[in-house]
Enzyme design. Structure first.
Site, PDB file in Angstrom:
ATOM      1  CE  LYS A 215       2.027  75.812  26.290  1.00 14.88           C
ATOM      2  NZ  LYS A 215       3.447  75.896  26.558  1.00 14.88           N
TER       3      LYS A 215
ATOM      4  CE  LYS B  56       2.692  68.699  24.515  1.00 14.22           C
ATOM      5  NZ  LYS B  56       4.072  69.103  24.520  1.00 14.22           N
TER       6      LYS B  56
ATOM      7  CE  LYS C  71       9.471  69.722  30.799  1.00 13.19           C
ATOM      8  NZ  LYS C  71       9.495  70.644  29.663  1.00 13.19           N
TER       9      LYS C  71
HETATM   10  N1  AQP Z   1       4.185  63.871  24.963  1.00 12.79           N
HETATM   11  C1  AQP Z   1       5.307  63.982  24.273  1.00 12.79           C
HETATM   12  N2  AQP Z   1       5.696  62.998  23.431  1.00 12.79           N
HETATM   13  C2  AQP Z   1       6.853  63.092  22.741  1.00 12.79           C
HETATM   14  N3  AQP Z   1       7.699  64.142  22.840  1.00 12.79           N
HETATM   15  C3  AQP Z   1       7.347  65.149  23.662  1.00 12.79           C
HETATM   16  N4  AQP Z   1       7.947  66.306  24.004  1.00 12.79           N
HETATM   17  C4  AQP Z   1       7.183  66.954  24.907  1.00 12.79           C
HETATM   18  N5  AQP Z   1       6.074  66.254  25.169  1.00 12.79           N
HETATM   19  C5  AQP Z   1       6.147  65.123  24.425  1.00 12.79           C
HETATM   20  C6  AQP Z   1       9.243  66.756  23.490  1.00 12.79           C
HETATM   21  O1  AQP Z   1      10.065  67.073  24.600  1.00 12.79           O
HETATM   22  C7  AQP Z   1      10.910  68.163  24.264  1.00 12.79           C
HETATM   23  C8  AQP Z   1      10.831  69.227  25.330  1.00 12.79           C
HETATM   24  O2  AQP Z   1       9.583  69.892  25.277  1.00 12.79           O
HETATM   25  P1  AQP Z   1       9.060  70.914  26.343  1.00 12.79           P
HETATM   26  O3  AQP Z   1      10.116  71.350  27.239  1.00 12.79           O
HETATM   27  O4  AQP Z   1       8.233  71.952  25.639  1.00 12.79           O
HETATM   28  O5  AQP Z   1       8.116  69.961  27.187  1.00 12.79           O
HETATM   29  P2  AQP Z   1       6.569  69.820  27.337  1.00 12.79           P
HETATM   30  O6  AQP Z   1       6.265  68.639  28.156  1.00 12.79           O
HETATM   31  O7  AQP Z   1       5.909  69.921  25.999  1.00 12.79           O
HETATM   32  O8  AQP Z   1       6.353  71.089  28.211  1.00 12.79           O
HETATM   33  P3  AQP Z   1       5.084  71.892  28.534  1.00 12.79           P
HETATM   34  O9  AQP Z   1       5.532  73.063  29.300  1.00 12.79           O
HETATM   35  O10 AQP Z   1       4.050  71.029  29.164  1.00 12.79           O
HETATM   36  O11 AQP Z   1       4.637  72.311  27.148  1.00 12.79           O
HETATM   37  P4  AQP Z   1       3.253  72.154  26.498  1.00 12.79           P
HETATM   38  O12 AQP Z   1       2.579  73.375  26.909  1.00 12.79           O
HETATM   39  O13 AQP Z   1       3.571  72.042  25.060  1.00 12.79           O
HETATM   40  O14 AQP Z   1       2.575  70.943  27.023  1.00 12.79           O
HETATM   41  C9  AQP Z   1      10.468  68.635  22.883  1.00 12.79           C
HETATM   42  O15 AQP Z   1      11.355  68.086  21.920  1.00 12.79           O
HETATM   43  C10 AQP Z   1       9.112  68.053  22.722  1.00 12.79           C
HETATM   44  O16 AQP Z   1       8.807  67.784  21.366  1.00 12.79           O
END
Ligand code: AQP
Length: 333
Positions: free
Chosen positions: A112, A195, A198
């Site tokens: 990030k 992955k 969000k």
């Molecule tokens: N792609 C995924 N596959 C499986 N599990 C996932 N989680 C997130 N993405 C995947 C799990 O969801 C939970 C909440 O995580 P979060 O609120 O950090 O969601 P995110 O989508 O990872 O959000 P961001 O803001 O988009 O974060 P980054 O920057 O990491 O991509 C967690 O239990 C996570 O493991």
């Protein structure tokens, strides 16, 4: 009953399929045999500088989606992280036993910060995993159901707990990750080596739990696959198809082998995508309806969150008092 803790950031209007399959489905199952604490981690969301009105709305929306996905507020404490002050307080204590280099090695931070550049990277983003450690340790959580992307953060939590215990005496439970097989990492529809996330700027990359059927079909139909056009489960060489098969299997309960057999032969990518879209839509429909019901009754949502925070505070305040005492902070008279 052993405790579990998990949470999601209120950083979008809707959870995506990765959040749902990687985390939430397990939360629902674990409610049976554990005492769960599920929080909407709004303090974590501050690391991306959200618009205040949007953060407020998304905090409610995320809580409503916990409930829509099957979290029972009578069995689980559902609450907002900032309603329990102990999170921020314990994070400070843990910050003071975390090495600068140790925090700098977190790959999510490096990714990030790399994207934003040093000028736009806050100290909050740097210490994000320490706040997450506080979230977990406050509840004496034995297990933490998360997706694969959180494994390194959980390892840091374990290290901090062990370090604290050996320096100041037994204070924290050392938690274990609870990472499901198969859907631990749901991949982006547009780049299946990344992955689903969000924060992805491409709206076609993520399947939102609140997508309407038409939008859903369009997104899944345009998922990136490969030129081979033979359905097979080969995550290495055919990551797009492997992702679709995993999603289908996790939602329909059919095994990947059965699916591969059903879509054997040339030119079945379109048929596979159509079926994946159907399976996803059948889960989204009732999810969306329950979500809307909760969002229409804010007073009920506030009641659930207040009850959850009260239950959370009972455990969190005792743990924080133990930690403050262990490090030598004098209790208020
Ligand atoms: N792609 C995924 N596959 C499986 N599990 C996932 N989680 C997130 N993405 C995947 C799990 O969801 C939970 C909440 O995580 P979060 O609120 O950090 O969601 P995110 O989508 O990872 O959000 P961001 O803001 O988009 O974060 P980054 O920057 O990491 O991509 C967690 O239990 C996570 O493991």
């Amino acid at each position: 009953r052993p405790h579990i803790l998990s949470g999601m950031q209120p950083t979008s209007d809707s959870l995506h399929l990765g959040n749902y399959l990687g985390a939430q489905v397990n939360w629902v199952t674990l409610q049976e045999n554990y005492t769960p604490y599920f929080c909407v981690v709004d303090l974590h969301a501050l690391t991306v500088n959200p618009d205040p009105a949007q953060l407020r709305e998304r905090t409610y929306a995320t809580a409503a989606q916990y409930l829509a996905g099957g979290i029972d507020p009578e069995r689980s404490a559902v609450f907002v992280q900032s309603h329990v002050r102990e999170h921020a307080e314990l994070a400070w204590v843990l910050n003071c036993i975390t090495g600068f280099g140790e925090a700098g090695r977190m790959t999510q931070f490096k990714d990030k910060a790399g994207k934003r550049g040093q000028e736009n990277t806050s100290v909050g983003l740097f210490t994000y995993p320490v706040l997450m450690a506080a979230d977990i340790l406050l509840y004496d959580a034995q297990a933490v159901p998360v997706g694969e992307d959180q494994r390194q953060h959980l390892e840091l939590t374990r290290n901090l707990a062990q370090r604290f215990n050996s320096r100041f005496g037994e204070t924290f439970v050392v938690p274990e990750p609870y990472i499901p097989e198969g859907t631990a990492k749901v991949m982006s529809l547009q780049d299946p080596t990344k992955k689903m996330s969000k924060s992805d700027e491409d709206p076609k990359a993520s399947v939102s739990m609140l997508d309407e059927p038409k939008v859903n079909l369009k997104k899944i139909k345009s998922a990136v696959t490969d030129l081979d056009n033979n359905v097979a489960f080969d995550p290495e060489n055919k990551p797009g198809i492997a992702n679709l098969l995993r999603i289908h299997s996790a939602l329909s309960g059919e095994s990947i082998d059965v699916l591969v057999e059903r879509f054997a032969g040339e030119n079945k990518y379109g048929a596979l995508k159509g079926e994946v879209a159907d399976v996803v839509t059948s889960v989204q429909g009732p999810f969306r309806e329950r979500y809307l019901t909760y969002m229409d009754d804010r007073a009920e949502l506030d009641r659930v969150l207040a009850q959850g925070a009260e239950r959370a505070r009972e455990v969190a305040s005792a743990t924080l008092a133990r930690a403050y005492d262990a490090v030598g902070l004098v209790p208020a008279a």
